[in-house]
Design an enzyme around this catalytic site. Structure first.
Site, PDB file in Angstrom:
ATOM      1  N   TYR A  39       0.782  -1.232   0.000  1.00  0.00           N
ATOM      2  CA  TYR A  39       0.000   0.000   0.000  1.00  0.00           C
ATOM      3  C   TYR A  39       0.816   1.285   0.000  1.00  0.00           C
ATOM      4  O   TYR A  39       0.279   2.357  -0.198  1.00  0.00           O
ATOM      5  CB  TYR A  39      -0.983  -0.010   1.182  1.00  0.00           C
ATOM      6  N   PHE A  62     -11.063  -3.826  10.946  1.00  0.00           N
ATOM      7  CA  PHE A  62     -12.326  -3.584  10.226  1.00  0.00           C
ATOM      8  C   PHE A  62     -12.277  -4.211   8.838  1.00  0.00           C
ATOM      9  O   PHE A  62     -11.374  -4.271   8.155  1.00  0.00           O
ATOM     10  CB  PHE A  62     -12.627  -2.084  10.134  1.00  0.00           C
TER      11      PHE A  62
END
Length: 409
Positions: free
Chosen positions: A123, A409
């Site tokens: 990322y 999450f």
């Protein structure tokens, strides 16, 4: 066949989620987990890449409110469920999904995007920088003692069914969010995450248990945990698996840890995803026997540099120009003048000479105060263009408490 990137439709969720499960090893999650993630999915923020009827790529985002230095809650997109089918690697699918997603985040007005990375190396090229760390401890409670502060004995502990006290525990958690950068203000529906306890995920441990701490009838802390029994020839050696612990003051915090250390038939407490400055490190008699490990946790991406830097406060007065490099989101490229202190900040475009030069990825790493600009500069990631600017900025961007993401999450 050609692929199509499109917004997720409700009728396609099972196919979409099945692609994600295969990408993460192919082990199907429990029914309870499926139901929870389905109910939390914001379909206008989730995208899939399709080849005919087959889903070959997934990504999504949850709408979060993230605490930042100074205590404000900032709108942030919680990037999640990112995968590309192994049959479709190196075809630009991930890049196209990241491009679409960040454009969508910007259009929705979020100044930040955040994620937890299964593989952190992926990322950075999209501008995400590791911004928080999480501590794991495996504490030998048979040999480690606790020294507790005055007032610990005044805290009353009692067992409670997790569901029976869940609303009160959520209210206590909500009080804590603004006290530490990196925490998430739980939106409606997310309170169910704390009670998720599928039997298939227990791996020999008990069902979820809860103990609450009270003083004068008021809730001042709670701990949710499970116990995995085990025995040896020498006797019991069970493990307490701590899921989460919150307390409003040192005495309540110490009372809960003392309880966990004293559970019968156990000799180990496993604590995962705790703050790296957790107070328990100063309660224990021997840190070496706590088997401390630290890893990256929340990764931050500034989607709108000016708005994001204005959203937080600064530990010391700062007035400098940042030259930001951001090839993936070119609207952030260039020089920004940041003026701020403990009361607030202004960050605007400028043509003035730069004081520091850095990438948006490294700005994300420093944003919550978990990594200093000074340490990033020592690695060659930040360049000082005006003598003294680095020390000024590093002090200002810092946080008195370590930023921490309490759950994934």
């Amino acid at each position: 066949m050609t692929t199509e990137l499109r917004q997720l439709r409700q009728q396609d969720w099972d196919e979409y989620y099945g692609t994600l499960e295969v990408a993460f090893g192919g082990v199907a999650e429990a029914k309870e987990e499926h139901e929870l993630w389905n109910s939390l999915t914001e379909f206008d923020r989730f995208f899939g890449t399709w080849e005919g009827e087959a889903c070959v790529g997934t990504t999504g985002a949850f709408s979060f409110r993230l605490s930042v230095p100074g205590g404000s809650l900032v709108d942030a997109a919680g990037v999640t469920m990112v995968s590309v089918a192994a049959t479709h690697r190196r075809q630009g699918i991930l890049t196209s999904m990241m491009r679409r997603q960040l454009d969508d985040v910007r259009a929705k007005g979020d100044s930040l995007a955040v994620l937890t990375a299964s593989e952190p190396d992926i990322y950075g090229r999209f501008g995400y920088g590791a911004a928080t760390q999480a501590m794991t401890a495996e504490i030998d409670t048979a040999r480690v003692r606790l020294t507790v502060p005055t007032g610990t004995d005044d805290v009353r502990l009692r067992y409670a069914k997790p569901a029976d006290v869940h609303e009160a525990c959520e209210a206590l958690y909500a009080r804590r969010v603004s006290e530490r950068p990196g925490m998430l203000a739980r939106q409606p529906g997310w309170e169910r995450l704390g009670l998720l306890d599928p039997e298939s995920e227990r791996h020999g441990a008990s069902a979820l248990q809860c103990v609450v701490a009270e003083r004068d009838g008021e809730l001042v802390g709670y701990a949710r945990y499970s116990v995995k029994p085990d025995w040896a020839m020498a006797g019991p050696k069970g493990t307490v698996r701590l899921r989460d612990l919150e307390a409003v003051d040192p005495a309540a915090n110490a009372a809960l840890w003392r309880f966990l250390f004293g559970i019968d038939l156990t000799s180990t407490v496993e604590a995962h995803s705790r703050p790296v400055d957790d107070a328990v490190l100063h309660l224990v008699s021997d840190m070496r026997r706590c088997q401390i490990q630290v890893r990256d946790s929340l990764h931050v991406r500034l989607v709108e540099v000016g708005a994001a830097l204005e959203a937080r406060t600064y530990r010391a007065p700062v007035n400098l120009v940042l030259d930001v490099e951001d090839a993936f989101c070119p609207w952030n490229e260039g020089r920004w003048r940041l003026k701020g202190d403990l009361k607030g900040a202004i960050c605007e475009r400028t043509e003035d000479d730069a004081d520091l030069a850095l990438s948006v990825r490294d700005l994300g790493s420093a944003y919550l105060g978990g990594f200093s600009l000074m340490s990033l500069a020592a690695a060659g990631r930040v360049r000082e263009l005006r003598p003294g600017a680095l020390a000024e900025a590093s002090l200002a961007f810092g946080s008195d408490v370590a930023p921490w993401l309490p759950h994934g999450f």
